[in-house]
Design an enzyme around this catalytic site. Structure first.
Site, PDB file in Angstrom:
ATOM      1  N   ARG A   1       1.135  39.331   7.161  1.00 29.05           N
ATOM      2  CA  ARG A   1       0.005  39.648   6.285  1.00 29.05           C
ATOM      3  C   ARG A   1       0.177  39.149   4.861  1.00 29.05           C
ATOM      4  NH1 ARG A   1       0.079  42.658  10.419  1.00 29.05           N
ATOM      5  NH2 ARG A   1       2.287  42.601   9.993  1.00 29.05           N
ATOM      6  N   THR A   2       1.300  39.467   4.249  1.00 30.89           N
ATOM      7  CA  THR A   2       1.456  39.165   2.824  1.00 30.89           C
ATOM      8  C   THR A   2       1.435  37.652   2.607  1.00 30.89           C
ATOM      9  OG1 THR A   2       2.703  41.188   2.631  1.00 30.89           O
ATOM     10  CG2 THR A   2       2.876  39.639   0.784  1.00 30.89           C
TER      11      THR A   2
ATOM     12  N   ARG B   1       8.875  38.433  -2.342  1.00 28.73           N
ATOM     13  CA  ARG B   1       9.188  39.498  -1.378  1.00 28.73           C
ATOM     14  C   ARG B   1      10.711  39.523  -1.240  1.00 28.73           C
ATOM     15  NH1 ARG B   1       6.809  41.328   4.411  1.00 28.73           N
ATOM     16  NH2 ARG B   1       5.355  42.232   2.929  1.00 28.73           N
TER      17      ARG B   1
ATOM     18  N   HIS C   1       5.870  48.632  -2.490  1.00 30.88           N
ATOM     19  CA  HIS C   1       4.951  47.631  -1.923  1.00 30.88           C
ATOM     20  C   HIS C   1       3.563  47.844  -2.562  1.00 30.88           C
ATOM     21  CE1 HIS C   1       3.449  44.651   0.653  1.00 30.88           C
ATOM     22  NE2 HIS C   1       3.464  45.261   1.825  1.00 30.88           N
TER      23      HIS C   1
ATOM     24  N   GLN D   1       0.124  46.413  -1.124  1.00 32.24           N
ATOM     25  CA  GLN D   1      -0.370  47.124   0.053  1.00 32.24           C
ATOM     26  C   GLN D   1      -1.168  48.367  -0.365  1.00 32.24           C
ATOM     27  OE1 GLN D   1       0.213  46.386   3.607  1.00 32.24           O
ATOM     28  NE2 GLN D   1      -1.486  47.817   3.647  1.00 32.24           N
TER      29      GLN D   1
ATOM     30  N   ASN E   1       9.648  52.519   0.965  1.00 31.14           N
ATOM     31  CA  ASN E   1       8.950  51.739  -0.063  1.00 31.14           C
ATOM     32  C   ASN E   1       7.437  52.015  -0.104  1.00 31.14           C
ATOM     33  OD1 ASN E   1       8.740  50.471   2.452  1.00 31.14           O
ATOM     34  ND2 ASN E   1       9.465  48.461   1.768  1.00 31.14           N
TER      35      ASN E   1
ATOM     36  N   ASP F   1       4.018  54.360   8.857  1.00 24.67           N
ATOM     37  CA  ASP F   1       4.725  53.084   8.709  1.00 24.67           C
ATOM     38  C   ASP F   1       5.893  53.105   9.696  1.00 24.67           C
ATOM     39  OD1 ASP F   1       5.766  50.673   7.752  1.00 24.67           O
ATOM     40  OD2 ASP F   1       6.576  51.526   5.903  1.00 24.67           O
TER      41      ASP F   1
ATOM     42  N   SER G   1      12.674  50.114   8.374  1.00 24.07           N
ATOM     43  CA  SER G   1      12.073  49.011   7.616  1.00 24.07           C
ATOM     44  C   SER G   1      12.903  47.744   7.749  1.00 24.07           C
ATOM     45  CB  SER G   1      11.988  49.408   6.141  1.00 24.07           C
ATOM     46  OG  SER G   1      10.967  50.358   5.951  1.00 24.07           O
ATOM     47  N   MET G   2      12.342  46.658   7.243  1.00 25.62           N
ATOM     48  CA  MET G   2      13.073  45.383   7.255  1.00 25.62           C
ATOM     49  C   MET G   2      14.377  45.565   6.484  1.00 25.62           C
ATOM     50  SD  MET G   2      10.030  42.615   6.626  1.00 25.62           S
ATOM     51  CE  MET G   2       8.975  43.585   5.549  1.00 25.62           C
TER      52      MET G   2
ATOM     53  N   CYS H   1       0.273  50.255   7.453  1.00 24.37           N
ATOM     54  CA  CYS H   1       0.355  48.995   6.703  1.00 24.37           C
ATOM     55  C   CYS H   1       0.606  47.810   7.627  1.00 24.37           C
ATOM     56  CB  CYS H   1       1.425  49.095   5.633  1.00 24.37           C
ATOM     57  SG  CYS H   1       3.036  49.627   6.249  1.00 24.37           S
TER      58      CYS H   1
ATOM     59  N   ARG I   1      -6.127  43.281   2.378  1.00 18.88           N
ATOM     60  CA  ARG I   1      -5.014  42.718   1.618  1.00 18.88           C
ATOM     61  C   ARG I   1      -5.462  41.427   0.918  1.00 18.88           C
ATOM     62  NH1 ARG I   1       0.245  43.634   2.987  1.00 18.88           N
ATOM     63  NH2 ARG I   1       0.630  42.441   1.073  1.00 18.88           N
TER      64      ARG I   1
HETATM   65  N1  NVA Z   1       8.403  49.818   5.218  1.00 21.37           N
HETATM   66  C1  NVA Z   1       8.098  48.543   5.817  1.00 21.37           C
HETATM   67  C2  NVA Z   1       6.796  48.018   5.296  1.00 21.37           C
HETATM   68  C3  NVA Z   1       6.356  46.714   5.925  1.00 21.37           C
HETATM   69  C4  NVA Z   1       5.078  46.198   5.343  1.00 21.37           C
HETATM   70  C5  NVA Z   1       9.234  47.563   5.552  1.00 21.37           C
HETATM   71  O1  NVA Z   1       9.704  47.497   4.414  1.00 21.37           O
HETATM   72  O2  NVA Z   1       9.644  46.880   6.497  1.00 21.37           O
HETATM   73  N1   CP Z   2       1.897  45.014   5.573  1.00 24.50           N
HETATM   74  C1   CP Z   2       2.627  43.917   5.293  1.00 24.50           C
HETATM   75  O1   CP Z   2       3.084  43.692   4.162  1.00 24.50           O
HETATM   76  O2   CP Z   2       2.760  43.065   6.350  1.00 24.50           O
HETATM   77  P1   CP Z   2       3.770  41.817   6.413  1.00 24.50           P
HETATM   78  O3   CP Z   2       5.175  42.385   6.369  1.00 24.50           O
HETATM   79  O4   CP Z   2       3.467  41.131   7.711  1.00 24.50           O
HETATM   80  O5   CP Z   2       3.514  40.944   5.231  1.00 24.50           O
END
Ligand code: NVA
Ligand code: CP
Length: 305
Positions: free
Chosen positions: A54-55, A103, A130, A133, A161, A222, A226-227, A262, A290
């Site tokens: 998305r971003t 990012r 974020h 978002q 986040n 969410d 997270s990543m 999100c 977005r």
């Molecule tokens: N909390 C999630 C949000 C992804 C848009 C992450 O940081 O992976």
């Molecule tokens: N919601 C969001 O930021 O998605 P992406 O991680 O795919 O950019």
């Protein structure tokens, strides 16, 4: 003076409102197939250390539609903090580009980028927050509820986040923000305190999701991991198993409730297919906005660069 967007709290309530209004008008212009190229000749560097659908796509499309151009930089190219310091990267990109979207993992790196860049820096997500978002989520809420303040939102899941950006929003706009978070996964205490001290919103942490969602206008969730937290995913599946947005939870909120996420969603974990694809879900309107909202951010920050 250049202006950055690193957190919702960088902007006043009026600036938030104006940006949502601008995003709505840009969305309407696009629907009417009007061409609008205020950023013609301008370039945006996109510095991404983490994956994104998305971003990345929404910023690239937004910039194209505004007449500008984007340059995507993966971690292999830049090696932020390893190959080169954030301060030097910021100085160099500022000589080429009119704006930077980043990012990153570490939030202090984006603060450093903004400090040393002479062009606007936009936060496309860090481990800490974020803001793009949540600002676009406010637009989506406005479209569905007719207001972007004075609603009740119940967040279910990790105090991550996303929650930090929601708490930042709650310190600028009035809302009831109830979180259902398992013990040990609360959001950062300073961010929570700041939002509570602002005195705009009613904020509470619950352990029971059913209590948190009572009379909610919005249920928000969410991912549980997270990543960057992939190694904890199995452990978190057990900790968060009672924090799933499913039909049973929706019943406790009432028939009016809308569901937001999100994305990306881990279907079957934090949200069921039935809810995600059901009549309460507004997740794809949310994803669409977005782009419209980020066009408004780009226009505001880059038109005078
Ligand atoms: N909390 C999630 C949000 C992804 C848009 C992450 O940081 O992976
Ligand atoms: N919601 C969001 O930021 O998605 P992406 O991680 O795919 O950019």
């Amino acid at each position: 003076m250049k202006k950055d967007f690193l957190a919702i709290t960088d902007w006043t309530t009026e600036e938030i409102q104006q940006t949502i209004e601008l995003a709505k008008s840009l969305k309407a212009r696009l629907r009417n197939r009007e061409t609008f190229h205020p950023l013609q000749g301008k370039t945006l560097a996109m510095l991404f250390q983490k994956p994104s659908a998305r971003t990345r796509v929404s910023f690239e499309t937004a910039m194209y539609q505004l007449g500008g151009y984007t340059i995507f930089l993966s971690p292999i190219e830049v090696g932020l903090g390893k190959r080169e310091s954030p301060a030097d990267v910021a100085r160099v990109l500022s000589r080429y580009n009119d704006g930077i979207v980043a990012r990153l993992f570490e939030h202090h790196f984006i603060v450093e980028l903004a400090e040393f860049a002479s062009v606007p820096v936009i936060n496309g997500l860090t481990d800490f927050n974020h803001p793009c978002q949540v600002l676009s989520d406010l637009m989506t809420i406005e479209e569905h509820l007719g207001r972007f303040q004075d609603f009740k939102i119940a967040y279910i899941g990790d105090g991550n986040n996303m929650v930090h950006s929601w708490l930042n929003a709650a310190s600028r706009l009035s809302m009831t923000f109830h979180m259902a978070v398992p013990e040990g996964y609360d959001p950062d205490n300073d961010v929570l305190q700041l939002a509570q001290d602002a005195g705009k919103s009613e904020i509470q942490i619950f352990r029971d999701p059913k209590k948190a969602v009572e009379h909610a206008d919005i249920i928000y969730t969410d991912v549980w991991a997270s990543m960057g937290q992939e190694k904890e995913a199995e452990k978190r599946k057990k900790v968060f198993k009672n924090y799933q947005v499913n039909d049973e939870i929706l019943k406790h909120a009432g028939s009016q409730v809308k569901v937001m996420h999100c994305l990306p969603a881990h279907r079957g974990d934090e949200i069921t297919d039935h809810v995600m694809d059901g009549p309460h879900s507004i997740v794809f309107d949310e994803a669409e906005n977005r782009m419209h909202l980020q066009k408004a951010i780009l226009f505001r920050l880059m038109q005078d660069q």
